[in-house]
Design a protein around this motif. Sequence first.
Motif, PDB file in Angstrom:
ATOM      1  N   VAL A  38       0.825  -1.269  -0.133  1.00 50.40           N
ATOM      2  CA  VAL A  38       0.140   0.051  -0.162  1.00 50.40           C
ATOM      3  C   VAL A  38       0.947   1.231   0.105  1.00 50.40           C
ATOM      4  O   VAL A  38       1.427   1.311   1.053  1.00 50.40           O
ATOM      5  CB  VAL A  38      -1.048  -0.031   1.357  1.00 50.40           C
ATOM      6  N   THR A  43      -0.260   4.896  -4.533  1.00 48.19           N
ATOM      7  CA  THR A  43      -1.720   4.662  -4.623  1.00 48.19           C
ATOM      8  C   THR A  43      -2.451   5.187  -3.294  1.00 48.19           C
ATOM      9  O   THR A  43      -2.804   4.312  -2.274  1.00 48.19           O
ATOM     10  CB  THR A  43      -1.720   2.998  -4.397  1.00 48.19           C
ATOM     11  N   ASP A  45      -5.457   6.327  -3.085  1.00 52.46           N
ATOM     12  CA  ASP A  45      -6.807   5.700  -2.897  1.00 52.46           C
ATOM     13  C   ASP A  45      -6.813   4.419  -2.097  1.00 52.46           C
ATOM     14  O   ASP A  45      -7.880   4.055  -1.222  1.00 52.46           O
ATOM     15  CB  ASP A  45      -7.637   5.651  -3.953  1.00 52.46           C
ATOM     16  N   ARG A  46      -5.818   3.602  -2.558  1.00 51.21           N
ATOM     17  CA  ARG A  46      -5.686   2.201  -1.687  1.00 51.21           C
ATOM     18  C   ARG A  46      -5.398   2.274  -0.479  1.00 51.21           C
ATOM     19  O   ARG A  46      -5.991   1.623   0.355  1.00 51.21           O
ATOM     20  CB  ARG A  46      -4.644   1.267  -2.788  1.00 51.21           C
ATOM     21  N   PHE A  48      -6.105   4.828   1.714  1.00 49.71           N
ATOM     22  CA  PHE A  48      -7.573   5.182   2.384  1.00 49.71           C
ATOM     23  C   PHE A  48      -8.269   4.088   2.658  1.00 49.71           C
ATOM     24  O   PHE A  48      -8.846   4.071   3.694  1.00 49.71           O
ATOM     25  CB  PHE A  48      -8.069   6.518   1.708  1.00 49.71           C
ATOM     26  N   THR A  49      -8.659   3.331   1.587  1.00 47.72           N
ATOM     27  CA  THR A  49      -9.554   2.422   1.621  1.00 47.72           C
ATOM     28  C   THR A  49      -8.947   1.114   2.643  1.00 47.72           C
ATOM     29  O   THR A  49      -9.834   0.706   3.572  1.00 47.72           O
ATOM     30  CB  THR A  49      -9.697   1.566   0.430  1.00 47.72           C
ATOM     31  N   TYR A  50      -7.940   0.890   2.499  1.00 51.22           N
ATOM     32  CA  TYR A  50      -7.302   0.004   3.583  1.00 51.22           C
ATOM     33  C   TYR A  50      -7.161   0.353   4.833  1.00 51.22           C
ATOM     34  O   TYR A  50      -7.781  -0.525   5.915  1.00 51.22           O
ATOM     35  CB  TYR A  50      -5.627  -0.305   3.292  1.00 51.22           C
ATOM     36  N   ARG A  52      -9.273   2.659   6.126  1.00 49.78           N
ATOM     37  CA  ARG A  52     -10.655   2.537   6.659  1.00 49.78           C
ATOM     38  C   ARG A  52     -11.347   1.385   6.992  1.00 49.78           C
ATOM     39  O   ARG A  52     -12.217   1.369   7.612  1.00 49.78           O
ATOM     40  CB  ARG A  52     -11.486   3.541   5.878  1.00 49.78           C
ATOM     41  N   GLU A  53     -11.048   0.347   5.995  1.00 46.63           N
ATOM     42  CA  GLU A  53     -11.736  -0.937   6.158  1.00 46.63           C
ATOM     43  C   GLU A  53     -10.946  -2.020   6.918  1.00 46.63           C
ATOM     44  O   GLU A  53     -11.653  -3.055   7.051  1.00 46.63           O
ATOM     45  CB  GLU A  53     -12.051  -1.390   4.757  1.00 46.63           C
ATOM     46  N   ARG A  57     -12.172  -6.056   8.946  1.00 47.74           N
ATOM     47  CA  ARG A  57     -11.832  -7.289   8.510  1.00 47.74           C
ATOM     48  C   ARG A  57     -11.148  -7.969   9.581  1.00 47.74           C
ATOM     49  O   ARG A  57     -10.594  -8.919   9.314  1.00 47.74           O
ATOM     50  CB  ARG A  57     -10.732  -7.195   7.278  1.00 47.74           C
ATOM     51  N   THR A  80      -7.323   5.718  10.794  1.00 50.28           N
ATOM     52  CA  THR A  80      -7.942   4.563  11.474  1.00 50.28           C
ATOM     53  C   THR A  80      -7.907   5.089  13.065  1.00 50.28           C
ATOM     54  O   THR A  80      -7.102   5.681  13.585  1.00 50.28           O
ATOM     55  CB  THR A  80      -7.374   3.340  11.082  1.00 50.28           C
TER      56      THR A  80
END
Length: 165
Positions: A38, A43, A45-46, A48-50, A52-53, A57, A80
Amino acid sequence: MSQPKTGIIMGSKSDLPVMQDAADVLKELGVEYEITVVSAHRTPDRMFTYAREAAGRGIKVIIAGAGGAAHLPGMVASLTHLPVIGVPVKSSNSIDGWDSILSILQMPNGIPVATVALNAAKNAGILAAQIISTADEQVVKNLIAFKENLKKKVEESAAEMESGR
């Protein structure tokens, strides 16, 4: 409920030889993990997604390794509520690792990143396991055994040296 996991991320695949130490010690300590690349710069956007999510998981701790400017751990920590452990990596574009160390260490108040020594991903893995052990008795037992084994190795080395072998 699934076992708590640690997320291991790195800014580039070239960081894997260092970051693999975190994965190896987590496996030894019985802590599940995921590992991926990451990049904060290439990247975003990747990233941010990682960040926040991750909690959704089952991630409880994120280990983020990066070299050079090393913005990945701090940026992830800003996105996070999870604890983030930064691993400064001495990379090919690094200023002897100092740029990475200072980029990760010098976080502003309110966005903490626990920082280990240069290339010390193994310590990051142990620290992640210690954090997870606050809610997992099996990981507590594994950590106690791990530390007892460290003690045993030192005592064996001392006995060997003292006996003149």
